[in-house]
Design a protein around this motif. Structure first.
Motif, short mmCIF file in Angstrom:
data_model
loop_
_atom_site.label_atom_id
_atom_site.label_comp_id
_atom_site.label_asym_id
_atom_site.label_seq_id
_atom_site.Cartn_x
_atom_site.Cartn_y
_atom_site.Cartn_z
N LEU A 5 0.68 -1.29 -0.12
CA LEU A 5 -0.12 -0.03 -0.01
C LEU A 5 1.01 1.34 0.04
CD1 LEU A 5 -2.58 1.48 0.19
CD2 LEU A 5 -2.66 1.12 2.67
N ALA A 6 1.88 1.43 0.88
CA ALA A 6 2.83 2.42 0.87
C ALA A 6 3.55 2.50 -0.51
CB ALA A 6 3.87 2.31 2.01
N ALA A 7 3.78 1.46 -0.93
CA ALA A 7 4.49 1.78 -2.38
C ALA A 7 3.86 2.26 -3.39
CB ALA A 7 5.07 0.37 -2.97
N ALA A 8 2.41 1.66 -3.52
CA ALA A 8 1.34 2.30 -4.41
C ALA A 8 1.08 3.59 -4.15
CB ALA A 8 0.06 1.35 -4.19
N ALA A 9 1.12 4.27 -2.72
CA ALA A 9 1.01 5.42 -2.42
C ALA A 9 2.12 6.34 -3.03
CB ALA A 9 0.64 5.79 -0.88
N ALA A 11 4.18 5.63 -5.54
CA ALA A 11 3.60 5.88 -6.91
C ALA A 11 2.76 6.87 -7.54
CB ALA A 11 3.58 4.76 -7.66
N VAL A 12 1.63 6.90 -6.69
CA VAL A 12 0.45 7.85 -7.16
C VAL A 12 1.01 9.22 -6.97
CG1 VAL A 12 -1.63 8.73 -6.25
CG2 VAL A 12 -1.17 6.14 -6.76
N THR A 13 1.67 9.50 -5.61
CA THR A 13 2.12 10.54 -5.52
C THR A 13 3.22 11.27 -6.50
OG1 THR A 13 2.14 10.34 -3.10
CG2 THR A 13 3.63 12.15 -3.84
N VAL A 14 4.21 10.48 -6.96
CA VAL A 14 5.12 10.96 -7.92
C VAL A 14 4.36 11.11 -9.16
CG1 VAL A 14 7.01 10.16 -9.47
CG2 VAL A 14 6.97 9.73 -6.93
N LEU A 15 3.39 10.50 -9.68
CA LEU A 15 2.58 10.77 -10.79
C LEU A 15 1.94 12.09 -10.98
CD1 LEU A 15 1.46 7.31 -11.84
CD2 LEU A 15 3.12 8.53 -13.06
N LEU A 16 1.02 12.21 -9.75
CA LEU A 16 0.20 13.40 -9.62
C LEU A 16 1.25 14.49 -9.45
CD1 LEU A 16 -2.53 12.07 -7.15
CD2 LEU A 16 -2.67 12.45 -9.54
N TRP A 17 2.32 14.64 -8.83
CA TRP A 17 3.13 15.85 -8.52
C TRP A 17 3.60 16.01 -10.01
CZ3 TRP A 17 5.69 15.29 -3.14
CH2 TRP A 17 4.94 15.41 -2.30
N THR A 230 -1.96 13.34 0.53
CA THR A 230 -2.12 12.34 1.40
C THR A 230 -1.64 10.97 1.12
OG1 THR A 230 -4.55 13.30 1.46
CG2 THR A 230 -4.44 10.94 2.06
N THR A 231 -1.40 10.81 -0.14
CA THR A 231 -0.68 9.39 -0.38
C THR A 231 0.59 9.51 -0.21
OG1 THR A 231 -0.66 10.35 -2.79
CG2 THR A 231 -2.52 8.54 -2.20
N TRP A 232 1.39 10.72 -0.24
CA TRP A 232 2.65 11.06 0.18
C TRP A 232 2.73 10.83 1.75
CZ3 TRP A 232 7.74 12.78 -0.88
CH2 TRP A 232 8.24 13.39 0.56
N LYS A 243 14.64 8.57 2.38
CA LYS A 243 14.23 7.74 1.23
C LYS A 243 12.95 8.03 0.53
CE LYS A 243 16.31 3.20 2.43
NZ LYS A 243 15.95 1.74 2.33
N MET A 244 11.99 8.55 1.19
CA MET A 244 11.07 9.27 0.55
C MET A 244 11.03 10.50 -0.28
SD MET A 244 7.64 8.26 0.04
CE MET A 244 6.42 9.20 -0.76
N GLY A 245 12.13 11.30 0.20
CA GLY A 245 12.58 12.34 -0.32
C GLY A 245 13.27 12.12 -1.88
#
Length: 300
Positions: A5-9, A11-17, A230-232, A243-245
């Motif tokens: 779930l965290a990995a998918a979140a 990925a969604v963040t990167v695409l949307l940003w 939120t997904t971030w 790592k998230m950065g």
């Protein structure tokens, strides 16, 4: 990330940003920096508030304690407020390539600040991966930059990067105590309130903006802001800030690909090479060190 779930979140963040760069380019023809930030945050705050109200009562709200408010204010004022205004204003003064290079010093700052203040240390893989990915960002920037950078635009980009980094580092401890959606809504609402002085300009500019610009603003508020932040936060709860950065080094590469597909802007060869370096750097930064990293346990 071990958690799917965290990995998918993430990925969604990167695409949307990444998509937000295309949207900002459209909206920038009709709205100036401050009003654009206010409109985006206002839409995001309303949608996040509605989402919280629709959640079950026991999941809807966890009362922040006194120690939570200073980091909440810092996150809202710096990341949601100052960063958005600074970036919008900077892109009127420097070209996209220069802006990408300067803003993406933020992941390096996040790694340093998290190592110093959150006890994350400086894992070798993270440092090496961040350096490789930053080299990719430099290649992307050099391939798209016109070289015409106003000094004030450079200052705004750097200020935005610093605001971004401090906002992330102040947000991380909150996610161990409060739900991700609540932290995002509170920070977004604080940023909205801080941008209220731009309200007269927003009303004036919306009166002359075309329907396409208004829809792009709604998109910015609903997806890169409400959903993307939120997904971030969900992903950040399950990994280190450093790592998230580093994961956000993928944003410039994806933004170039989206501009290619949606705006017909063909990327230069160096940009493609830079994107490949970003991929390698992020992959290196995500590898596990031999010594287990200590990540604070996240609440379910």
């Amino acid at each position: 990330m071990k958690n799917p779930l965290a990995a998918a979140a993430a990925a969604v963040t990167v695409l949307l940003w990444a998509s937000s760069f295309v949207a900002i380019r459209h909206v920038g023809n009709d709205l100036s920096a401050g009003p654009m930030a206010l409109a985006r945050l206002l839409v995001g705050s309303v949608l996040l508030g509605a989402f919280l109200l629709l959640r079950p009562a026991e999941q809807r709200w966890h009362r922040p304690v006194r120690r939570d408010w200073p980091p909440l204010l810092a996150c809202g004022l710096l990341w949601f407020g100052a960063y958005n205004v600074a970036l919008n204003a900077a892109e009127r003064r420097v070209d996209a390539g220069t802006a990408a290079m300067l803003v993406h010093i933020a992941p390096l700052l996040i790694a340093v600040l998290a190592g110093l203040t959150l006890g994350e240390g400086f894992p070798r893989q993270l440092v090496l991966g961040s350096a490789v990915a930053f080299g990719g960002v430099l290649l992307i920037g050099s391939s798209t930059s016109t070289g015409r950078a106003e000094i004030w635009g450079v200052v705004l980009c750097v200020a935005g990067a610093v605001s971004y980094a401090v906002g992330v580092v102040t947000q991380k401890p909150l996610l161990g105590r409060l739900p991700a959606a609540q932290v995002t809504w509170l920070a977004c609402t604080i940023g909205t309130v801080a941008c209220l002085p731009f309200a007269p300009g927003l009303v004036r500019e919306l009166g002359t903006a075309g329907p396409a610009a208004i829809w792009w603003v709604v998109y910015l508020g609903a997806f890169p802001t409400a959903l993307g932040f939120t997904t971030w936060a969900i992903a950040l709860r399950h990994t280190t800030a450093g790592k998230m950065g580093a994961t956000t080094y993928l944003v410039p590469m994806l933004a170039i690909l989206m501009a290619w597909l949606l705006l017909g802007e063909t990327p230069a060869g160096l940009a493609i090479a830079g994107g490949a370096l970003c991929l390698v750097g992020v992959a290196v930064s995500r590898t596990r060190s031999r010594a287990r990293e200590r990540v604070p346990a996240a609440r379910a």
